[in-house]
Design an enzyme around this catalytic site. Structure first.
Site, PDB file in Angstrom:
ATOM      1  N   LYS A  41     -41.638  31.690  63.737  1.00  0.00           N
ATOM      2  CA  LYS A  41     -42.454  32.882  63.737  1.00  0.00           C
ATOM      3  C   LYS A  41     -41.839  33.980  64.586  1.00  0.00           C
ATOM      4  CE  LYS A  41     -46.726  30.142  63.757  1.00  0.00           C
ATOM      5  NZ  LYS A  41     -47.927  29.815  64.577  1.00  0.00           N
ATOM      6  N   GLU A  96     -32.929  36.298  63.702  1.00  0.00           N
ATOM      7  CA  GLU A  96     -33.489  35.400  64.730  1.00  0.00           C
ATOM      8  C   GLU A  96     -34.032  36.219  65.889  1.00  0.00           C
ATOM      9  OE1 GLU A  96     -34.139  32.371  65.493  1.00  0.00           O
ATOM     10  OE2 GLU A  96     -32.780  30.934  64.557  1.00  0.00           O
ATOM     11  N   ASP A  97     -35.024  35.678  66.569  1.00  0.00           N
ATOM     12  CA  ASP A  97     -35.507  36.306  67.804  1.00  0.00           C
ATOM     13  C   ASP A  97     -34.575  35.974  68.960  1.00  0.00           C
ATOM     14  OD1 ASP A  97     -36.231  33.601  67.636  1.00  0.00           O
ATOM     15  OD2 ASP A  97     -38.171  33.866  68.596  1.00  0.00           O
ATOM     16  N   ASP A 100     -30.933  29.911  71.555  1.00  0.00           N
ATOM     17  CA  ASP A 100     -30.993  29.187  72.822  1.00  0.00           C
ATOM     18  C   ASP A 100     -29.925  28.082  72.764  1.00  0.00           C
ATOM     19  OD1 ASP A 100     -32.087  28.386  75.278  1.00  0.00           O
ATOM     20  OD2 ASP A 100     -33.613  27.154  74.350  1.00  0.00           O
ATOM     21  N   LYS A 128     -29.032  33.418  74.628  1.00  0.00           N
ATOM     22  CA  LYS A 128     -28.925  32.744  75.938  1.00  0.00           C
ATOM     23  C   LYS A 128     -27.662  31.892  75.902  1.00  0.00           C
ATOM     24  CE  LYS A 128     -33.750  31.650  76.702  1.00  0.00           C
ATOM     25  NZ  LYS A 128     -34.689  30.552  76.987  1.00  0.00           N
ATOM     26  N   PHE A 149     -36.964  31.727  80.476  1.00  0.00           N
ATOM     27  CA  PHE A 149     -37.868  31.685  79.327  1.00  0.00           C
ATOM     28  C   PHE A 149     -38.569  33.036  79.182  1.00  0.00           C
ATOM     29  CE2 PHE A 149     -41.332  30.604  76.574  1.00  0.00           C
ATOM     30  CZ  PHE A 149     -40.747  29.677  75.713  1.00  0.00           C
ATOM     31  N   VAL A 150     -38.470  33.614  77.992  1.00  0.00           N
ATOM     32  CA  VAL A 150     -39.015  34.960  77.789  1.00  0.00           C
ATOM     33  C   VAL A 150     -40.153  34.955  76.771  1.00  0.00           C
ATOM     34  CG1 VAL A 150     -36.870  36.137  78.427  1.00  0.00           C
ATOM     35  CG2 VAL A 150     -37.233  35.475  76.050  1.00  0.00           C
ATOM     36  N   ASP A 156     -43.110  33.651  71.998  1.00  0.00           N
ATOM     37  CA  ASP A 156     -44.355  33.134  72.578  1.00  0.00           C
ATOM     38  C   ASP A 156     -44.113  32.081  73.638  1.00  0.00           C
ATOM     39  OD1 ASP A 156     -43.413  31.074  70.735  1.00  0.00           O
ATOM     40  OD2 ASP A 156     -45.368  30.142  71.061  1.00  0.00           O
ATOM     41  N   ARG A 162     -46.924  36.879  71.836  1.00  0.00           N
ATOM     42  CA  ARG A 162     -46.108  37.426  70.740  1.00  0.00           C
ATOM     43  C   ARG A 162     -46.391  38.904  70.500  1.00  0.00           C
ATOM     44  NH1 ARG A 162     -43.745  33.110  67.973  1.00  0.00           N
ATOM     45  NH2 ARG A 162     -45.028  31.260  67.747  1.00  0.00           N
TER      46      ARG A 162
END
Ligand code: IMP
Length: 173
Positions: A41, A96-97, A100, A128, A149-150, A156, A162
């Site tokens: 999402k 992609e958001d 990682d 990252k 962690f963002v 989210d 979000r």
């Protein structure tokens, strides 16, 4: 409950970066039709902002996957949603958001590559690099960030945050 957080990127900084990326993509894909595959999402806000700034003809589809780390460098993933449109022969850009470990993107790219797209690249808002477990080529990266962690702008923590227009680092207790 309000989570403790520290500002990382303002809505203005994100907007400027999205515009820059959209200009690069529009120049690189001039004369071609793009198929954007937004990874749900987390990329929903980024993908919708980005696609409105593209000047090349673009259609959009969605994919959703959950990856599991099996060993340090190997993963497995389950697909929860697959694109409806065929990708064979298309110029595909995965949106992609955040990348990682890279496992989710690796699974998605392997799945799409098996269908012989004309081209296949990844565009991510955040990267990252310190957390990377698998090799993956990222054609477009908005911001490289530290191992933190963002949340916000689609990303989210347990489904919260979000809808924030900016990006924050989540702080521990
Ligand atoms: P991967 O480790 O690269 O496979 O990342 C898997 C997914 O975890 C990403 O697509 C995000 O949805 C999520 N994720 C990883 N890091 C963060 C973060 O800092 N905030 C929110 N979601 C994250």
């Amino acid at each position: 409950m309000e989570l403790k957080k520290r500002p990382l990127l303002t809505a203005g900084q994100i907007r400027k970066k999205v515009e820059e990326i959209a200009q690069r993509i529009s120049a690189d894909y001039a004369g071609r039709d793009l198929l954007l595959i937004a990874v749900l999402k987390g990329s929903l806000i980024f993908a919708s902002d980005l696609m409105r700034r593209l000047t090349v003809p673009s259609s959009v589809d969605f994919i959703r996957a959950r990856s599991y780390c099996q060993t340090h460098s190997q993963g497995r993933c389950d697909f929860l949603l697959l694109p409806e449109q065929p990708v064979t022969g298309r110029h595909v850009l995965v949106i992609e958001d955040i990348i990682d470990t890279g496992l989710t993107a690796r699974c998605i790219v392997d799945y799409l590559a098996a269908q012989n797209p004309a081209s296949l690249e990844i565009c991510t808002l955040l990267d990252k690099p310190a957390r990377r477990n698998v090799q993956i080529h990222l054609r477009y990266v908005g911001f490289a960030i530290d191992n933190e962690f963002v949340v916000g702008y689609g990303m989210d923590y347990e489904e919260q945050g979000r809808n924030r227009p900016d990006i924050h680092v989540l702080l521990g207790d």
